[in-house]
Scaffold this motif. Structure first.
Motif, short mmCIF file in Angstrom:
data_model
loop_
_atom_site.label_atom_id
_atom_site.label_comp_id
_atom_site.label_asym_id
_atom_site.label_seq_id
_atom_site.Cartn_x
_atom_site.Cartn_y
_atom_site.Cartn_z
N LEU A 175 0.82 -1.21 0.00
CA LEU A 175 0.00 0.00 0.00
C LEU A 175 0.86 1.26 0.00
N ARG A 176 0.29 2.32 -0.56
CA ARG A 176 0.88 3.65 -0.49
C ARG A 176 -0.21 4.62 -0.06
N LEU A 177 0.16 5.48 0.88
CA LEU A 177 -0.69 6.60 1.26
C LEU A 177 0.12 7.85 0.95
N TYR A 178 -0.49 8.82 0.32
CA TYR A 178 0.23 10.02 -0.08
C TYR A 178 0.07 11.12 0.95
N GLY B 180 -4.71 6.98 -1.21
CA GLY B 180 -3.66 6.16 -1.79
C GLY B 180 -4.26 4.90 -2.38
N GLY B 181 -3.47 3.84 -2.40
CA GLY B 181 -3.99 2.60 -2.97
C GLY B 181 -2.96 1.50 -2.95
N GLY C 147 2.44 -1.75 -9.45
CA GLY C 147 3.23 -1.52 -10.66
C GLY C 147 4.55 -0.87 -10.28
N PRO C 148 5.51 -0.87 -11.20
CA PRO C 148 6.83 -0.30 -10.89
C PRO C 148 6.82 1.22 -10.71
N SER D 222 0.63 1.97 -12.21
CA SER D 222 0.01 1.27 -11.09
C SER D 222 -1.48 1.60 -11.03
N SER D 223 -2.23 0.74 -10.35
CA SER D 223 -3.68 1.00 -10.22
C SER D 223 -3.98 2.18 -9.31
#
Length: 173
Positions: free
Chosen positions: A100-103, A117-118, A122-123, A128-129
Motif C-alpha cells: 500500500l501507499r498513502l500520499y 492512496g492505494g 506496478g513499478p 500502477s492501479s
C-alpha cells in the motif's frame, strides 16, 4: 479540481498534527476512505494496520515528520510508509514489498497533510492501479502549496495548526 476543505484528521500525537482533505458535498475525507477501504479487504488488513501504526506512532507520537520518514518522493507528494530501511533513535523502520501507499504533504515537522492512496501494483505510479489517487494527491498538494505561499493558509507552528487567512480554522480551497 473540485472544491475541498482541509480538516484535522488526528491531533492527539505528541509530535505531529495530521490534516486531510474532504471534497465539498462528501461525507468522508480522503484519508478515512483509504483506511476504511483497505481495512475491509482481508488481504490488505494487516498492511493497513501497519501503515496506520507507522503514521500515528512513528510520525505522530515518536519522531514527528522528520525527513528520514518522508523519503519516498512521488512528485509533489511523499509516499508512505518509509522507503528502505531507516533507523531513527535506535528504532528501525523497514517495509519491504509493502503493498500500500498513502500520499502525504509535509507542511512542517509538526504538520502533515494526508491524502488517499492505494495498492502499489506496478513499478511506477503511472503504471500502477493507484495512478488516479496519486494524481489527485499531487493536485491537492499543488493547491495547498499555492495557498501557503499566497497567505490564504497560515501555519501556526506553536499550536501545530493551519488557519485561514482570516484567523479561522475553516479552510476551503
Amino acid at each position: 479540481m473540485n472544491i475541498f476543505a482541509l480538516e484535522i484528521w488526528d491531533d492527539e500525537g505528541a509530535k505531529c498534527t495530521f490534516y486531510t482533505v474532504k471534497y465539498e458535498n462528501f461525507d468522508t475525507n480522503e484519508t478515512d476512505l483509504f483506511f476504511e477501504k483497505y481495512d475491509a479487504m482481508a488481504e490488505y488488513k494487516e498492511a493497513n494496520q501497519d501503515l496506520l501504526s507507522f503514521i500515528l506512532l512513528a510520525i505522530g507520537n515518536d519522531h514527528g515528520a522528520i525527513d528520514e520518514l518522508f523519503n519516498r518522493a512521488e512528485n509533489e507528494v511523499k509516499g508512505l510508509p518509509v522507503q528502505g530501511k531507516v533507523t531513527v533513535d535506535e528504532i528501525t523502520y523497514h517495509y519491504p514489498d509493502f503493498p500500500l501507499r498513502l500520499y502525504a504533504l509535509k507542511i512542517t515537522n509538526n504538520i502533515v497533510m494526508l491524502f488517499n492512496g492505494g495498492i502499489k501494483d506496478g513499478p511506477t505510479n503511472q503504471t500502477s492501479s493507484l495512478f488516479v489517487e496519486w494524481r489527485a494527491a499531487c493536485e491537492f498538494a499543488k493547491k495547498i502549496e499555492i495557498a501557503l505561499r499566497d497567505g490564504t493558509i497560515i501555519v501556526d507552528e506553536k499550536n501545530r495548526k493551519l488557519n485561514n487567512y482570516d484567523g479561522s480554522d475553516e479552510i476551503i480551497l
